[in-house]
Design an enzyme around this catalytic site. Structure first.
Site, PDB file in Angstrom:
ATOM      1  N   ILE A   1     -12.954 -10.293  -2.255  1.00 36.53           N
ATOM      2  CA  ILE A   1     -14.079  -9.720  -1.504  1.00 36.53           C
ATOM      3  C   ILE A   1     -13.798  -8.284  -1.082  1.00 36.53           C
ATOM      4  CG2 ILE A   1     -14.834 -11.994  -0.762  1.00 36.53           C
ATOM      5  CD1 ILE A   1     -13.677 -11.317   2.027  1.00 36.53           C
TER       6      ILE A   1
ATOM      7  N   SER B   1      -7.209  -9.303  -3.533  1.00 38.53           N
ATOM      8  CA  SER B   1      -6.573 -10.570  -3.922  1.00 38.53           C
ATOM      9  C   SER B   1      -6.349 -10.651  -5.434  1.00 38.53           C
ATOM     10  CB  SER B   1      -7.344 -11.785  -3.400  1.00 38.53           C
ATOM     11  OG  SER B   1      -8.718 -11.614  -3.474  1.00 38.53           O
TER      12      SER B   1
ATOM     13  N   VAL C   1      -3.482 -11.767   6.218  1.00 39.53           N
ATOM     14  CA  VAL C   1      -3.508 -10.593   7.099  1.00 39.53           C
ATOM     15  C   VAL C   1      -4.928 -10.035   7.236  1.00 39.53           C
ATOM     16  CG1 VAL C   1      -3.012  -8.876   5.291  1.00 39.53           C
ATOM     17  CG2 VAL C   1      -2.232  -8.460   7.647  1.00 39.53           C
ATOM     18  N   GLY C   2      -5.909 -10.755   6.698  1.00 37.15           N
ATOM     19  CA  GLY C   2      -7.281 -10.228   6.726  1.00 37.15           C
ATOM     20  C   GLY C   2      -7.817 -10.038   8.127  1.00 37.15           C
ATOM     21  N   GLU C   3      -7.626 -11.024   8.979  1.00 34.30           N
ATOM     22  CA  GLU C   3      -8.224 -10.969  10.315  1.00 34.30           C
ATOM     23  C   GLU C   3      -7.301 -10.460  11.427  1.00 34.30           C
ATOM     24  OE1 GLU C   3      -9.507 -14.690   9.018  1.00 34.30           O
ATOM     25  OE2 GLU C   3     -11.421 -14.583  10.061  1.00 34.30           O
TER      26      GLU C   3
END
Lengths: 769, 324
Positions: free
Chosen positions: A499, A503, A729-731
């Site tokens: 997204i 990734s 680690v996205g959020e």
């Protein structure tokens, strides 16, 4: 094959138990030394496609004969649909189909409503839709639809909605479920009685928009009874399930594809009304139909981070030991409960989770009131709840530290918890202490003001910090397939989606590491429900930790088969062979070797196919990410303007697969956190329920000039939670930014800013007090 | 956006005749950065668009003994980088630099910046407000943190231009071409408050075109500054702005022009504050008095009392910078 086990999986902070089938024992952890691809700052495998415009996003899909759909939306915050007259629109040349409650079954949507409900509970709710040969005609047709509404009483403000006598959104009352959501452990009264000091305060947070660069949308196309949908989504499987359910068809008859995706931040986790509308219009016309929301619709009909009011009370001993934490929170749901986790848990209650988890405290009570109000429905947004809750909790921690005369970090370390106190299980790893230490060094913590507010200059500088806890451990199910090609390259297939986080690149690195084939020789195919195996939504910081281990397993499976084949060519047992640098060679005598290309060539059309699945999470353990941010700010006490000069961000996210994409996530999180902290706010007119800033000028996202210097770091080491040692680690990086800024502002001017966003008017107002 | 007829005149004369022929049903377009946004939002639905960019000789920067002549089509970006403007009209370059973003400054013109429509979110939103022919100003009881504290009513827009306060402080005048004649007037008379005419922000008639801005040379001894406060550092309109042109000789304020932006429906000269300071030595006390006076008569709405303090702070900062 395999065995079935139950395992704990965390989704957006919510723990679920799932049953998985395991084909084989999981792989042992990687040894850090000797890793070739993992840990390398590989640049994006699809970078040039994106930069040159070759990458095809849903909004780029153009099919022969494609029609354009547009949606008519309710202009009232609460109304009953009395009459709908589409006759004029129907006559407009170029209009091919019109959809409304008159010709659509009442497909259930949200709580008690349907796709085109005749009771409308917010401005922007879907009333009808048109398909036409171009967007302009579709827009003109909407103008020709005559609608008669019976306006109903409405309430925009969540606090007002809770008051007795407030206009009701539905007969059961405006409180979701009829009562507050209460969590309690220990004895909160006793906790406050035992305290030497009690600190209490009120905080409020605003509604934040996701502002995805690619708006929400779908292109739908039928061949017979088989439906193909290109959708801008974080989860192709979830969208397939949603569309199939809405249209009452088997999921095998629906194919959902997301080749490239322009941002979701939690708002693209399920099938939107626009997707079902596109499918229905396509069915009516026999032609492909594209429905992309415009920017205004994106603000109205794509969800948002809900607002909150938080009253916080904390009890503490003289030495800093927390004895009690109490939260009363009110959150505005909007007109409905978020569809993200209907009835299983409320996203509004998520704001209480940091209060329960971040610090060691025996007596905790949280009481949260999710309230219906006449604005559009909220949804998940990057670390839902944690962002809101941490803003208040981490300021109260600083207030407490100041009153006790303690260093804010010392107070936090005093209440350091090594276990998940809600679940009563230890963490697989928690290196928050290292994050504090590294962060403090990098910001020069000792240089913060010792007596904030004493010296009042026009420009004041300050330093502040805040901590973060979040999930991000991922879990099963997730699957991957690797095919070895006759030219020695490989194809990786998984139903996960990139997204925008990178990734795709990280997946190639994980496969390359295990397989010994260079990452640039691995083609990654994602997010097509017809051709790729299941992988979960790209949400909850779980993509790498869920899909990565499955990819490693698939690569290991392919490698086993490759080594068998190489062994027979070289006349050496497979166990004595290793792969590296595109070669298979003997461990003992490395000169005995054969190139992968050679092996693959000999295979001809006999394929090696590796399959892998995500193993279970360790039993009786909690997997979480942790981190701390340190902000340095400058406050103009004359104008109230705040500039964030620098943010140091250090996180425990396990093993880093790619430091470049990791830094991208940390930087992006801080950009969004600065926006949340200082300028972003969706504003509604209380008298009409109309949103006042549904555009990218008036809704203020940070510009490049507002973005601080970012110093990113990690607590080194792998987490034993899964076979690649990585967590998400996205959020995490968006969680502590706003409270770190608020604490830094306090350190600069000695005044506490408790309402978000911290705009000049609020700074000036607080300074005057 | 609705359909429209697009005109691309090659001369001012041609544009004027197209404008006249349209009889008020057309809009002039220069950079289009404001106009197209209004059309997309459905605020304006002109039947005709007259595009001015193809007209030669409206994009000049010229100096003569009268001062600096700027064609209305000069881009804001050019104003920020032009050496002559940098040298003698620094305040104007500063103000132009504060407009929008780099992209908007390249597209946007000086004439367009002066003629832009208000940014009030009711006017730009789904509201039939006073300015759009409705019955009420929604800002009065609504969300009004960005609205006017001075000279407001019955409509409470603020004038959004950054260049206008600077140009007024510099004593600029504008040249307007009409069907029969050309006229010039001081820029401060160009703007129209809502009390005088709710539907417009300047005196341009539907058959007139703003063609030129003349900026006289500031006195050698003068110092000027433009300061702007806002919520984000780029692509944001002023919460308040101040343009100050100050001539101090032997410690005495010989001449002063102080103009406020973002606070009133028009760029507003603080005449009384100017009067107070003229001929006086500038000390902290008298500057404080003048600062108070500049905001005298402020009538904040429910959410914008902060603007009084903010403007006063900017004024004081401007004095400090001009005196230094």
């Amino acid at each position: 094959m395999g065995r079935r086990v139950k395992t704990r999986v965390e989704v957006e902070g919510h723990i679920e138990e799932v049953e998985v089938e395991l084909p084989q024992e999981d792989l042992p952890p990687w040894q850090q030394e000797g890793l070739v691809w993992v840990g390398k700052g590989v640049s994006r495998v699809d970078g040039s496609e994106k930069c040159t415009g070759k990458a095809k996003y849903t909004s780029d899909i153009l099919l022969p004969g494609m029609l354009y759909g547009k949606i008519l939306r309710c202009p009232h915050p609460h109304a009953r649909l009395v009459r709908l007259d589409t006759s004029k629109a129907r006559q407009l040349s170029g209009v091919k189909a019109i959809l409304s409650h008159e010709n659509t079954p009442p497909i259930p949507w949200f709580n008690d409503s349907s796709l085109f409900d005749q009771t409308l509970r917010c401005v922007g709710e879907e009333v009808a839709a048109v398909a036409a040969i171009d967007e302009y005609i579709a827009g003109d047709a909407l103008d020709l639809i005559r609608v008669e509404y019976e306006p109903l009483p409405f309430v925009v403000d969540p606090e007002e909605a809770l008051r007795p006598g407030a206009p009701l959104l539905r007969p059961g009352g405006n409180l979701l479920g009829g009562r507050s959501i209460i969590y309690s452990r220990g004895d909160i009264e006793r906790g406050f009685n035992e305290a030497d000091l009690v600190v209490e305060d009120d905080f409020s947070t605003q509604v934040q928009g996701h502002a995805c660069m690619e708006t929400h949308g779908s292109v739908a196309y039928w061949e017979g009874d088989y439906l193909t949908v290109w959708d801008s989504t974080q989860g192709v499987s979830a969208v397939r399930e949603g569309i199939a359910r809405a249209l009452n068809m088997p999921i095998s008859k629906v194919r959902v594809i997301t080749e490239f995706m322009g941002g979701g931040f939690g708002s693209k986790n399920s099938a939107g009304k626009y997707a079902v509308i596109a499918a229905l219009l396509s069915k009516m016309t026999g032609r492909p139909v594209k429905v992309m929301l415009d920017r205004k619709e994106e603000f109205y009909a794509a969800g948002h981070r809900p607002s909150s009011l938080q009253y916080v009370k904390v009890g503490v001993k003289k030495d800093g030991t927390l004895t009690a934490i109490y939260l009363k929170g009110i959150g505005g749901c909007g007109a409905y409960e978020s569809y993200f986790f209907p009835s299983r848990f409320s996203m509004i209650d998520a704001l209480a989770r940091p209060y329960r988890e971040l610090y060691d405290c025996p007596n905790v009570k949280t009481e949260v009131y999710p309230v219906f109000n006449n604005i559009p429905v909220h949804t998940a947004q990057r670390a839902p709840g944690h962002v809101e809750g941490t803003f208040a909790l981490e300021q109260v921690m600083d207030q407490t530290a100041e009153k006790l005369g303690l260093d804010p970090i010392v107070l936090r370390m005093k209440n350091y918890s090594l276990k998940d106190q809600v679940e009563g299980v230890p963490y697989t790893r928690k290196a928050l202490d290292q994050c504090y230490q590294q962060g403090a060094e990098k910001i020069a913590w000792e240089h913060r003001n010792k007596s904030p507010g004493k010296k009042r200059a026009l420009i004041c500088q300050g330093i502040g910090m805040a901590s973060q806890i979040w999930g991000g451990g991922g879990g099963p199910p997730a699957y991957a397939i690797i095919k070895i090609n006759p030219d020695g390259t490989a194809n990786l297939l998984t139903g996960s989606q990139d997204i925008g986080t990178g990734s795709k690149t990280v997946f190639a690195q994980i496969a390359a590491e295990e397989l010994g084939i260079p990452a640039n020789d691995i083609t990654v195919t994602l997010a097509d429900t017809e051709t790729t195996p299941y992988a979960p939504n790209s949400s909850g910081s779980r993509t790498v930790a869920s899909v990565g281990p499955a990819i490693r397993s698939a690569a290991a499976d392919a490698k086993r088969q490759l080594l068998d084949l190489a062994g027979s060519i070289l006349g050496i047992k497979a166990e004595e062979l290793v792969i590296g640098d595109g070669q298979v060679y003997s461990k003992r005598t490395p000169t005995q070797k054969v190139s992968l290309k050679e092996i693959a060539r000999k295979m001809g059309n006999n394929m090696i196919i590796g399959m892998g699945s995500r193993g279970p999470n360790p039993p009786q353990a909690a997997i979480n990410t942790f981190g701390a941010q340190f902000a340095q700010v400058e406050v103009n006490t004359g104008t109230g303007e705040v500039r964030v000069l620098k943010v140091v961000s250090v996180h425990d996210v396990g093993r880093v697969i790619n430091p470049v994409t990791l830094n991208n996530q940390i930087e992006g999180g801080i950009v969004q956190g600065v926006g949340y902290g200082l300028m972003e706010e969706m504003v509604w007119d209380k008298g009409t329920g109309i949103m006042l800033n549904p555009n990218l000028h008036a809704y203020k996202l940070p510009t490049i000039l507002d973005i601080p210097e970012v110093v990113a770091g990690v607590a080194e080491g792998a987490d034993p939670a899964n076979n690649i040692g990585a967590k998400g680690v996205g959020e995490p990086p968006v969680i502590p930014t706003a409270p770190a800024i608020a604490n830094a502002i306090y350190n600069a001017i000695g005044v506490r800013l408790k309402e978000l966003p911290i705009t000049p008017d609020k700074v000036l107002k607080s300074l005057r007090r | 956006m609705k359909g429209f007829i697009f005109y691309n005149p090659r001369s001012l004369k041609e544009a004027l005749s197209q404008l006249k022929e349209a009889g008020g049903k057309s809009k002039l377009m220069a950079g289009g950065t404001d106009l197209l946004g209004e059309m997309k939002a459905g605020v304006l639905q002109p039947e005709r668009l007259i595009h001015l960019k193809a007209i030669p000789d409206l994009g000049f920067v010229r100096q003569d003994q009268d001062g600096l002549h700027l064609g209305a089509l000069v881009s804001l970006d050019e104003i920020t980088v032009h050496p002559a403007i940098q040298k003698r009209f620094k305040m104007l370059a500063q103000a132009a630099q504060e407009v929008g973003s780099p992209q908007l400054r390249h597209m946007g013109t000086l004439g367009g910046n002066l003629c832009q429509r208000p940014r009030c979110w009711y006017y730009r939103g789904d509201f039939v407000c006073l300015k759009r022919g409705g019955e009420q100003c929604y800002a009065v009881t609504g969300q009004n943190k960005y609205h006017a504290i001075l000279e407001g009513g019955p409509c409470f827009i603020v004038h959004p231009s950054d260049t206008a306060p600077a140009l007024i402080a510099l004593g600029a005048s504008v040249k307007i071409a009409g069907p029969n004649r050309e006229k010039s007037l001081p820029m401060e008379r160009f703007f129209v408050p809502p009390r005088q005419d709710i539907a417009r922000e300047n005196i341009l008639e539907t058959d007139e075109i703003l063609t030129e801005i003349l900026v006289p040379y500031p006195k050698e001894a003068s110092r000027g500054v433009y300061l702007k406060a806002r919520e984000r550092r780029c692509w944001d309109f002023a919460l308040a702005s101040v343009a100050l042109l100050l001539t101090i000789e032997e410690g005495i304020c010989q001449d002063i022009r102080l103009v406020l932006g973002g606070l009133a429906p028009i760029p507003l000269r603080a005449l009384k504050a100017e009067e107070l300071l003229k001929g006086k030595p500038l000390n902290a006390e008298v500057i404080e008095q003048a600062t108070q006076m500049a905001l005298n008569g402020a009538r904040p709405l429910s959410s914008n009392p902060y603007k009084v303090e903010l403007a006063q702070s900017l004024i004081k900062q401007a004095f400090i910078m001009c005196k230094a």
